[in-house]
Write a protein that holds these residues in place. Structure first.
Motif, short mmCIF file in Angstrom:
data_model
loop_
_atom_site.label_atom_id
_atom_site.label_comp_id
_atom_site.label_asym_id
_atom_site.label_seq_id
_atom_site.Cartn_x
_atom_site.Cartn_y
_atom_site.Cartn_z
N LEU A 98 0.83 -1.21 0.00
CA LEU A 98 0.00 0.00 0.00
C LEU A 98 0.86 1.26 0.00
CD1 LEU A 98 -2.66 1.64 0.34
CD2 LEU A 98 -2.46 1.30 2.80
N TRP A 99 1.98 1.23 0.75
CA TRP A 99 2.74 2.47 0.93
C TRP A 99 3.28 3.06 -0.36
CZ3 TRP A 99 4.15 -2.28 3.05
CH2 TRP A 99 5.29 -2.91 2.49
N GLU A 100 3.34 2.24 -1.42
CA GLU A 100 3.78 2.78 -2.71
C GLU A 100 2.66 3.53 -3.45
OE1 GLU A 100 6.75 2.86 -4.00
OE2 GLU A 100 7.83 1.49 -2.65
N LEU A 126 -4.10 6.58 -4.22
CA LEU A 126 -5.40 5.96 -3.93
C LEU A 126 -6.30 6.92 -3.18
CD1 LEU A 126 -4.59 2.31 -2.73
CD2 LEU A 126 -5.36 3.09 -4.98
N VAL A 127 -5.72 7.70 -2.29
CA VAL A 127 -6.51 8.60 -1.44
C VAL A 127 -5.91 10.01 -1.56
CG1 VAL A 127 -7.43 8.93 0.90
CG2 VAL A 127 -6.92 6.64 0.10
N ARG A 161 -7.98 14.23 -8.51
CA ARG A 161 -6.92 14.36 -9.52
C ARG A 161 -7.40 13.67 -10.79
NH1 ARG A 161 -2.51 16.40 -7.43
NH2 ARG A 161 -1.97 16.04 -5.23
N PRO A 162 -8.31 14.31 -11.51
CA PRO A 162 -8.90 13.62 -12.66
C PRO A 162 -7.88 13.30 -13.74
CG PRO A 162 -9.65 15.93 -12.52
CD PRO A 162 -8.89 15.64 -11.27
N SER A 163 -8.07 12.14 -14.38
CA SER A 163 -7.25 11.80 -15.57
C SER A 163 -7.81 12.50 -16.79
CB SER A 163 -7.30 10.30 -15.84
OG SER A 163 -7.03 9.58 -14.69
#
Ligand code: 1HN
Length: 346
Positions: A26-28, A33-34, A39-41
């Motif tokens: 997760l840390w990567e 993720l949150v 931050r739209p693509s």
């Protein structure tokens, strides 16, 4: 263990060990993720209708409506080419139907809207009732309603389709089926839905829950335009101008549960205050012209143009002549999920 840190090689080796077990750290990815804010693509974009009209009409000589099932050019957001979407959650397409053609009856769990852009003489039939499509008309085909289109006139007709395809795809909840007939049998006379449900009243025994789609499947532009013009002289919303949201008259909710639709009139010279909200929106200029500042980018729009405003992008409209803008977004979904936010800036 007393090991507090490891070097990059240790981590890479470890990631490949866990990778084989279908695990990943997760840390990567935590911050993507949150994110602290959306931050739209997808990116701001415009499709200029007058420059595209001939290109759209050329598709008419390449494939028939019945071979294609729907002869549509998808508006792909330049930030996510190849994903058949105009925003993260919504699909849009220019659909062309030539005189004499039919687009065969089918139904699916994706909800659809049409906004008529060009030409006259086409119709859409929804669950056994036809409506003649006139420029600016906003028509819906709610989830799992049978629908087909035809052109009984003598000119090509183009409309913009808006569907919740990416949203339904993300939930893996899509179903579709073809009807046994190309064209639905008319079960009710044209105009029946508006007569029964479209007069600020509904039949005495008619009740719906908030997620049901509206029984009024057409919002004629003649009515919408009159409603907007009649606001002349009344208070103007500094962010939206004279603006309405379309509703299901029997619940007050959006016409369909997954797609909200809105319309605004910006008088010539009006400069809206900057605004942002979490629902990426598709705008269509039905009349007039002006500019849209979206983030740092400036777009000039005129009749027929389609614009995208990504989630949480500050934007500001200016009208250089009296303008009417239709828009749609996933706002009702975000609202029921408690996700929707807006910010009115000055
Ligand atoms: C559809 O049913 C229509 O009915 C248009 O006009 C576009 C795109 C994907 C899936 C179904 C229509 C569509 C569609």
């Amino acid at each position: 263990m007393t090991v507090l840190s490891s070097n990059d090689d240790d981590r890479t080796r470890y990631y490949s060990v866990i990778g084989e077990k279908n695990l990943t750290p997760l840390w990567e990815v935590l911050h993507s993720l949150v994110p602290a804010h959306p931050r739209p693509s997808i990116v701001p974009a415009i499709w200029n209708y007058s420059a595209l009209r001939n290109i759209i009409l050329r598709s008419g000589s390449l494939i028939s409506a019945s071979e294609a099932e729907r002869r549509v050019l998808i508006l792909e957001n330049p930030g996510v080419r190849g994903h058949s979407r105009i925003t993260q959650s919504l699909y849009a397409g220019f659909q062309l139907i030539l005189p004499g053609e039919v687009a065969p009856a089918h139904r699916h769990s994706q909800s659809a809207l049409r906004l008529v852009l060009d030409g006259e003489g086409a119709y859409t039939a929804v669950n056994g009732e036809r409506t003649t499509m006139k420029r600016g008309d906003f028509i819906i085909t709610p989830a799992m309603t049978w629908h087909d289109h035809g052109n009984t006139g003598d000119e090509p007709v183009v409309w913009l389709d808006g569907l919740d395809i990416p949203l339904v795809q993300s939930l893996d909840a899509g179903f579709a089926e073809k009807a046994t007939v190309q064209t639905q049998i008319e079960e009710r006379a044209e105009g029946e839905a508006l007569r029964r449900y479209g007069k600020n009243m509904v039949p005495l025994d008619f009740f719906q829950s908030s997620s049901d789609p509206t029984p009024v499947f057409v919002y004629p532009y003649s009515q919408t335009r009159t409603a907007l013009l009649e606001l002349d002289g009344s208070a103007i919303d500094p962010w939206h101008g004279h603006a309405f949201r379309f509703v299901n008259p029997s619940t007050g909710a959006s016409p369909m549960p997954t797609i909200g639709a809105f319309v605004r009139r910006l008088r010539s010279g009006f400069e809206a205050r900057p605004y942002r909200s979490t629902d990426s929106a598709v705008f269509v200029c039905l009349e007039g012209e002006g500019t849209a500042l979206i983030g740092e980018q400036k777009f000039s729009f005129s009749r027929g143009d389609v614009l995208v405003v990504p989630s949480w992008s500050v934007h500001q409209f200016r009208a250089s002549s009296d303008a009417i803008l239709f828009s749609f977004s996933d706002r009702p979904v975000q609202r029921v999920l408690g996700l929707w936010r807006e910010e009115k800036l000055s």
